[in-house]
Design a protein around this motif. Structure first.
Motif, PDB file in Angstrom:
ATOM      1  N   TYR A 182     -47.831 -49.475  13.931  1.00 55.72           N
ATOM      2  CA  TYR A 182     -48.571 -48.494  13.137  1.00 55.72           C
ATOM      3  C   TYR A 182     -48.781 -47.208  13.923  1.00 55.72           C
ATOM      4  O   TYR A 182     -48.666 -46.107  13.397  1.00 55.72           O
ATOM      5  CB  TYR A 182     -49.939 -49.061  12.727  1.00 55.72           C
ATOM      6  N   ARG A 183     -49.114 -47.389  15.210  1.00 58.03           N
ATOM      7  CA  ARG A 183     -49.371 -46.195  16.023  1.00 58.03           C
ATOM      8  C   ARG A 183     -48.106 -45.349  16.144  1.00 58.03           C
ATOM      9  O   ARG A 183     -48.144 -44.123  16.013  1.00 58.03           O
ATOM     10  CB  ARG A 183     -49.897 -46.603  17.401  1.00 58.03           C
ATOM     11  N   LEU A 184     -46.973 -46.017  16.396  1.00 57.39           N
ATOM     12  CA  LEU A 184     -45.704 -45.274  16.480  1.00 57.39           C
ATOM     13  C   LEU A 184     -45.480 -44.498  15.196  1.00 57.39           C
ATOM     14  O   LEU A 184     -45.136 -43.310  15.197  1.00 57.39           O
ATOM     15  CB  LEU A 184     -44.527 -46.235  16.690  1.00 57.39           C
ATOM     16  N   HIS A 185     -45.673 -45.191  14.086  1.00 61.39           N
ATOM     17  CA  HIS A 185     -45.412 -44.598  12.790  1.00 61.39           C
ATOM     18  C   HIS A 185     -46.356 -43.424  12.518  1.00 61.39           C
ATOM     19  O   HIS A 185     -45.947 -42.369  12.057  1.00 61.39           O
ATOM     20  CB  HIS A 185     -45.578 -45.669  11.715  1.00 61.39           C
ATOM     21  N   ALA A 186     -47.634 -43.652  12.866  1.00 61.99           N
ATOM     22  CA  ALA A 186     -48.624 -42.599  12.616  1.00 61.99           C
ATOM     23  C   ALA A 186     -48.291 -41.346  13.414  1.00 61.99           C
ATOM     24  O   ALA A 186     -48.321 -40.229  12.884  1.00 61.99           O
ATOM     25  CB  ALA A 186     -50.017 -43.115  12.997  1.00 61.99           C
ATOM     26  N   VAL A 187     -47.927 -41.539  14.686  1.00 62.42           N
ATOM     27  CA  VAL A 187     -47.589 -40.389  15.524  1.00 62.42           C
ATOM     28  C   VAL A 187     -46.341 -39.694  14.989  1.00 62.42           C
ATOM     29  O   VAL A 187     -46.255 -38.471  14.941  1.00 62.42           O
ATOM     30  CB  VAL A 187     -47.386 -40.843  16.983  1.00 62.42           C
ATOM     31  N   GLY A 188     -45.378 -40.503  14.552  1.00 65.59           N
ATOM     32  CA  GLY A 188     -44.126 -39.928  14.063  1.00 65.59           C
ATOM     33  C   GLY A 188     -44.295 -39.167  12.766  1.00 65.59           C
ATOM     34  O   GLY A 188     -43.644 -38.151  12.541  1.00 65.59           O
ATOM     35  N   GLU A 189     -45.170 -39.650  11.900  1.00 62.82           N
ATOM     36  CA  GLU A 189     -45.290 -39.019  10.591  1.00 62.82           C
ATOM     37  C   GLU A 189     -46.217 -37.816  10.600  1.00 62.82           C
ATOM     38  O   GLU A 189     -45.961 -36.812   9.962  1.00 62.82           O
ATOM     39  CB  GLU A 189     -45.776 -40.041   9.557  1.00 62.82           C
ATOM     40  N   ASN A 190     -47.341 -37.952  11.307  1.00 66.54           N
ATOM     41  CA  ASN A 190     -48.325 -36.875  11.260  1.00 66.54           C
ATOM     42  C   ASN A 190     -49.187 -36.951  12.509  1.00 66.54           C
ATOM     43  O   ASN A 190     -50.190 -37.637  12.547  1.00 66.54           O
ATOM     44  CB  ASN A 190     -49.184 -37.035  10.000  1.00 66.54           C
ATOM     45  N   PHE A 191     -48.762 -36.243  13.545  1.00 64.82           N
ATOM     46  CA  PHE A 191     -49.477 -36.464  14.802  1.00 64.82           C
ATOM     47  C   PHE A 191     -50.866 -35.843  14.841  1.00 64.82           C
ATOM     48  O   PHE A 191     -51.731 -36.337  15.553  1.00 64.82           O
ATOM     49  CB  PHE A 191     -48.647 -36.125  16.042  1.00 64.82           C
ATOM     50  N   GLU A 192     -51.072 -34.815  14.028  1.00 54.70           N
ATOM     51  CA  GLU A 192     -52.436 -34.269  13.983  1.00 54.70           C
ATOM     52  C   GLU A 192     -53.399 -35.337  13.467  1.00 54.70           C
ATOM     53  O   GLU A 192     -54.456 -35.585  14.050  1.00 54.70           O
ATOM     54  CB  GLU A 192     -52.518 -33.035  13.080  1.00 54.70           C
ATOM     55  N   ALA A 193     -52.986 -35.967  12.362  1.00 49.11           N
ATOM     56  CA  ALA A 193     -53.839 -37.003  11.769  1.00 49.11           C
ATOM     57  C   ALA A 193     -54.008 -38.172  12.730  1.00 49.11           C
ATOM     58  O   ALA A 193     -55.099 -38.730  12.871  1.00 49.11           O
ATOM     59  CB  ALA A 193     -53.240 -37.478  10.456  1.00 49.11           C
ATOM     60  N   ALA A 194     -52.924 -38.544  13.410  1.00 50.93           N
ATOM     61  CA  ALA A 194     -53.000 -39.659  14.352  1.00 50.93           C
ATOM     62  C   ALA A 194     -53.988 -39.342  15.461  1.00 50.93           C
ATOM     63  O   ALA A 194     -54.789 -40.189  15.864  1.00 50.93           O
ATOM     64  CB  ALA A 194     -51.607 -39.943  14.934  1.00 50.93           C
ATOM     65  N   ASP A 195     -53.951 -38.101  15.923  1.00 52.81           N
ATOM     66  CA  ASP A 195     -54.849 -37.707  16.998  1.00 52.81           C
ATOM     67  C   ASP A 195     -56.299 -37.775  16.528  1.00 52.81           C
ATOM     68  O   ASP A 195     -57.177 -38.286  17.227  1.00 52.81           O
ATOM     69  CB  ASP A 195     -54.490 -36.288  17.460  1.00 52.81           C
ATOM     70  N   VAL A 196     -56.534 -37.284  15.311  1.00 55.68           N
ATOM     71  CA  VAL A 196     -57.882 -37.319  14.755  1.00 55.68           C
ATOM     72  C   VAL A 196     -58.351 -38.770  14.632  1.00 55.68           C
ATOM     73  O   VAL A 196     -59.504 -39.083  14.885  1.00 55.68           O
ATOM     74  CB  VAL A 196     -57.909 -36.613  13.382  1.00 55.68           C
ATOM     75  N   ALA A 197     -57.393 -39.666  14.297  1.00 49.83           N
ATOM     76  CA  ALA A 197     -57.766 -41.075  14.135  1.00 49.83           C
ATOM     77  C   ALA A 197     -57.926 -41.779  15.475  1.00 49.83           C
ATOM     78  O   ALA A 197     -58.121 -42.994  15.524  1.00 49.83           O
ATOM     79  CB  ALA A 197     -56.708 -41.788  13.295  1.00 49.83           C
ATOM     80  N   GLY A 198     -57.811 -41.044  16.567  1.00 47.67           N
ATOM     81  CA  GLY A 198     -58.081 -41.645  17.860  1.00 47.67           C
ATOM     82  C   GLY A 198     -56.874 -42.256  18.540  1.00 47.67           C
ATOM     83  O   GLY A 198     -57.000 -42.961  19.522  1.00 47.67           O
ATOM     84  N   ILE A 199     -55.662 -41.979  18.018  1.00 52.14           N
ATOM     85  CA  ILE A 199     -54.457 -42.479  18.675  1.00 52.14           C
ATOM     86  C   ILE A 199     -53.982 -41.406  19.651  1.00 52.14           C
ATOM     87  O   ILE A 199     -53.861 -40.240  19.277  1.00 52.14           O
ATOM     88  CB  ILE A 199     -53.346 -42.750  17.645  1.00 52.14           C
ATOM     89  N   SER A 200     -53.720 -41.792  20.886  1.00 56.65           N
ATOM     90  CA  SER A 200     -53.219 -40.812  21.842  1.00 56.65           C
ATOM     91  C   SER A 200     -51.745 -40.548  21.575  1.00 56.65           C
ATOM     92  O   SER A 200     -50.899 -41.424  21.728  1.00 56.65           O
ATOM     93  CB  SER A 200     -53.397 -41.312  23.267  1.00 56.65           C
ATOM     94  N   VAL A 201     -51.447 -39.315  21.135  1.00 59.24           N
ATOM     95  CA  VAL A 201     -50.058 -38.964  20.810  1.00 59.24           C
ATOM     96  C   VAL A 201     -49.188 -39.081  22.048  1.00 59.24           C
ATOM     97  O   VAL A 201     -48.111 -39.683  22.032  1.00 59.24           O
ATOM     98  CB  VAL A 201     -49.993 -37.537  20.234  1.00 59.24           C
ATOM     99  N   ALA A 202     -49.691 -38.518  23.166  1.00 61.06           N
ATOM    100  CA  ALA A 202     -48.886 -38.511  24.387  1.00 61.06           C
ATOM    101  C   ALA A 202     -48.609 -39.930  24.865  1.00 61.06           C
ATOM    102  O   ALA A 202     -47.475 -40.287  25.158  1.00 61.06           O
ATOM    103  CB  ALA A 202     -49.608 -37.710  25.470  1.00 61.06           C
ATOM    104  N   ALA A 203     -49.647 -40.771  24.907  1.00 61.05           N
ATOM    105  CA  ALA A 203     -49.468 -42.133  25.418  1.00 61.05           C
ATOM    106  C   ALA A 203     -48.481 -42.896  24.541  1.00 61.05           C
ATOM    107  O   ALA A 203     -47.594 -43.591  25.039  1.00 61.05           O
ATOM    108  CB  ALA A 203     -50.810 -42.848  25.458  1.00 61.05           C
ATOM    109  N   THR A 204     -48.625 -42.754  23.218  1.00 59.26           N
ATOM    110  CA  THR A 204     -47.730 -43.477  22.318  1.00 59.26           C
ATOM    111  C   THR A 204     -46.283 -43.061  22.544  1.00 59.26           C
ATOM    112  O   THR A 204     -45.374 -43.892  22.615  1.00 59.26           O
ATOM    113  CB  THR A 204     -48.127 -43.199  20.859  1.00 59.26           C
ATOM    114  N   ARG A 205     -46.077 -41.741  22.682  1.00 65.86           N
ATOM    115  CA  ARG A 205     -44.702 -41.271  22.872  1.00 65.86           C
ATOM    116  C   ARG A 205     -44.161 -41.690  24.239  1.00 65.86           C
ATOM    117  O   ARG A 205     -42.986 -42.033  24.366  1.00 65.86           O
ATOM    118  CB  ARG A 205     -44.657 -39.750  22.709  1.00 65.86           C
ATOM    119  N   TYR A 206     -45.015 -41.675  25.255  1.00 66.58           N
ATOM    120  CA  TYR A 206     -44.568 -42.153  26.577  1.00 66.58           C
ATOM    121  C   TYR A 206     -44.110 -43.597  26.499  1.00 66.58           C
ATOM    122  O   TYR A 206     -43.026 -43.944  26.965  1.00 66.58           O
ATOM    123  CB  TYR A 206     -45.711 -42.021  27.598  1.00 66.58           C
TER     124      TYR A 206
END
Lengths: 315, 362
Positions: A177-201
């Motif tokens: 889910y985190r991968l998908h969230a970052v891939g689809e809409n990273f602003e929203a993912a960030d707001v939801a507390g998912i670290s965009v950078a960590a997920t992509r790393y």
């Protein structure tokens, strides 16, 4: 193995009969294996919205480091381990460039590929100028004498473990889910507390490790030696497959099988005179042409991940 | 210690960043040179200085830089417009194929006709190869990165297929085409050297591109379309049409490079006609800052490095691939440094206010 009845008929039925089906399927599975490993690796990476054009170089790296380590230690297992470690490092480098520094993804990926290919070639020439070293110990096939099922364990793992696992992880787990969230809409993912950078790393390190396994399969299992053109565009084939599959796991596997069957068929047909007239190069170009055609036909319906090719900057 | 976005950029930052990147690249590539058993300062002297220390060396450098001038400016034209043409390799190859087709069909043509015709064929070939991705981009907004990239291996397979089949050498049976008629041999630009008229054409193309991109209204529009497509579209600039045209021109220029290489150096089509010139063109264009002068200088630098690498491999037994390692690493380093220059180091964190972070690691 069933001996192939050699047919010299020039009619269609003639060469259909002359194809040794079991050998064809066996060859298809072997040819598809590196594409499945690297293709699924690319799916994982692209799910987070990063196009990793470093895939071709990363596969070279895996093939080379795996070979080098296996040659020096005498163990293909250690070779595979070294390849995986090198893949994590390559993923880290790509992440540093595209995530932390936010550089253009095509230029970074292409630069990484050119860099890694040159490094592998340089080191190989430096260590083994003019020699053709081969591994004393490489991976053996599991069931000698049995048609189709006589495959390397990496092939079994690719189809029976990796593909289902990747499918399940991407579809049903928090990580997916985190991968998908970052891939689809990273602003929203960030707001939801998912670290965009960590997920992509994480995605880049895991994905690149899978790519190096695909490369290492060629040196450690199939050839037992390293050649300077060992990957020969397989990474680009994977880029094509992943888009063709629209970033899903099973269609990627299916695409890899289709590509492999055309290649395996070509090897078989080269034996029969009737089919010798179709150039091998045309068959090899088919996957690329198929993807471009598919893109042209589906057109706007191809849905790229929402944050494709974009670097994330907060605020 | 944190990295903080700079409010404004002092003038010294960009040159310092580039210098730091060059130094880092030199230090990092010194390791493999050391491993190869050579002395890094001596090796770098041979890489960079030795080729330029003699006139003959200069000629060799210019000859090596010629294909990179074409592919570099081709990529730069497309990138300027915001069209990510990764397909210069394929366009270069198909340009060479088209020139070969003409040369093999009309072998007896005299030079005054044959040379322009060969260049024309190359340009048309490159343009044709660039058309499909550009058209898909224009019509259906299909990402050009993937389509241009995937046509590269197709072009290489086409070359191999032609050389294995219809164009196989009729006398030796090798997978090279027949030698072209002598009318197609590009004359030497400087008599007595191998530097051919391809270099002249490349310089003219680069000069035209430079003037067009910086001194004309079209050039300003192209840059606007590349840097701020939405704003450009709002101010009435036809972004998509400009990109389409730049994509085609880019392909044609890369194709000219193929024609120049096949008529000026090889005089026949070979499988290795493009020594990754198209891919290296991306490095040349990026390092050259997408400007005409930058492309020229970087192409000459890489030519220098490549001639030097031959020398080093002969004298110091360092494999020639170090040149490719150096150029790819240099590009990544310079790009990284140019990205990092937007930040400054802040030693203590200001109280109460959140600072924009650098994105950070995991």
């Amino acid at each position: 193995m069933v001996a192939a009845p050699r047919s010299t008929y020039s009619c269609v039925w003639g060469w259909v009969v002359s194809i040794d089906l079991l050998a064809l399927v066996g060859a298809m599975l072997t040819i598809a294996t590196p594409l499945v490993w690297a293709g699924i690796g690319e799916v994982v990476v692209e799910r987070t919205g990063i196009l990793n054009l470093g895939i071709e170089g990363t596969m070279y790296l895996g093939a080379f480091i795996g070979f080098l380590a296996a040659l020096r230690t005498g163990s293909p297992w250690l070779g595979l381990l070294a390849a995986v470690v090198s893949g994590v490092v390559a993923g880290l480098a790509m992440a540093l460039l595209t995530v932390t520094l936010g550089l253009n993804q095509h230029v970074s990926g292409l630069g990484l590929t050119l860099f890694l290919i040159a490094v592998c070639e340089f080191t190989f020439r430096l260590l083994y100028a003019g020699e053709r070293p081969t591994l004393e110990q490489k991976f053996h096939t599991l069931l000698p004498g049995v048609a189709v099922l006589n495959q390397h364990w990496l092939t079994y793992v690719a189809f029976l473990v990796l593909a289902p696992a990747a499918w399940w992880v991407l579809r049903s787990t928090g990580m997916g889910y985190r991968l998908h969230a970052v891939g689809e809409n990273f602003e929203a993912a960030d707001v939801a507390g998912i670290s965009v950078a960590a997920t992509r790393y994480v995605a880049l390190m895991v994905g690149s490790a899978l790519m190096t396994v695909g490369g290492a399969f060629l040196t450690l299992a199939v050839l037992g030696s390293y050649t300077l053109d060992i990957i020969n565009g397989r990474g680009w084939v994977c880029i094509a497959l992943v888009i063709f599959a629209q970033w899903r796991v099973w269609p990627t596997v299916f695409g890899a099988l289709i590509f492999a069957v055309t290649d395996a068929l070509q090897l078989q047909l080269a034996i029969t005179t009737a089919f010798g007239s179709i150039p091998r190069e045309l068959m090899l170009a088919l996957p690329y042409l198929a993807v471009i055609t598919a893109l042209a036909v589906w057109g706007r319906k191809v849905r790229y991940p929402g944050s494709y090719l974009r670097a994330y900057r907060r605020g | 210690m944190r990295l903080v976005l700079r409010g404004r950029q002092p003038r010294w930052v960009a040159p310092v960043a580039v210098l730091a990147a060059v130094l880092a690249t030199v230090v990092l590539t010194a390791i493999p040179i050391r491993l190869a058993g050579a002395n890094p300062p001596a090796a770098f002297h041979r890489y960079l200085v030795t080729p330029l220390s003699t006139t003959a060396g200069w000629y060799e450098v210019m000859l090596t830089a010629t294909p990179l001038l074409f592919t570099g400016i081709a990529v730069a034209i497309a990138f300027r417009a915001g069209y990510w043409n990764i397909g210069a390799e394929g366009q270069f190859l198909f340009g060479a194929v088209a020139t070969t087709g003409v040369a093999l069909a009309l072998p007896g043509l005299a030079a005054p006709l044959a040379v322009p015709l060969g260049f024309l064929a190359g340009a048309v070939g490159g343009l044709v190869w660039a058309t499909l991705p550009a058209w898909l981009k224009k019509r259906a907004d299909i990402d050009e990165v993937v389509t241009t990239l995937l046509l590269n291996p197709v072009a290489l397979l086409l070359v191999q297929g032609l050389l294995n089949g219809p164009w196989r050498n009729s006398s030796s049976g090798f997978t090279d085409s027949d030698r072209f008629g002598h009318g197609y041999d590009l004359p030497a630009l400087i008599p007595g050297t191998r530097v051919h008229w391809g270099l002249g054409v490349a310089v003219v193309v680069i000069a035209i591109a430079g003037i067009l991109l910086t001194r004309t209204a079209t050039g300003i529009r192209i840059r606007a379309a590349g840097q701020a497509p939405r704003a450009a579209a709002l101010s009435g600039i036809p972004v998509n049409r400009l990109r389409w045209r730049c994509a085609l021109v880019s392909g044609a220029v890369a194709g000219l490079g193929g024609a120049s290489q096949v008529m000026g150096v090889q005089h026949q089509l070979t499988q290795g006609i493009s020594n990754s010139y198209g891919y290296t063109g991306v490095i040349v264009a990026t390092l050259g800052g997408l400007s005409a002068l930058g492309v020229f200088l970087v192409a000459v630098l890489l030519g220098d490095l490549s001639v030097g690498a031959q020398n080093v491999s002969l004298v110091l037994q360092v494999p020639t691939q170090l040149g490719a390692v150096f150029s790819a690493l240099l590009m990544l380093m310079v790009l990284s440094a140019m990205s990092l220059r937007r930040y400054r180091v802040q030693w203590s964190r200001p109280r109460g206010r959140r600072t924009p972070a650098s994105g950070g690691g995991s």
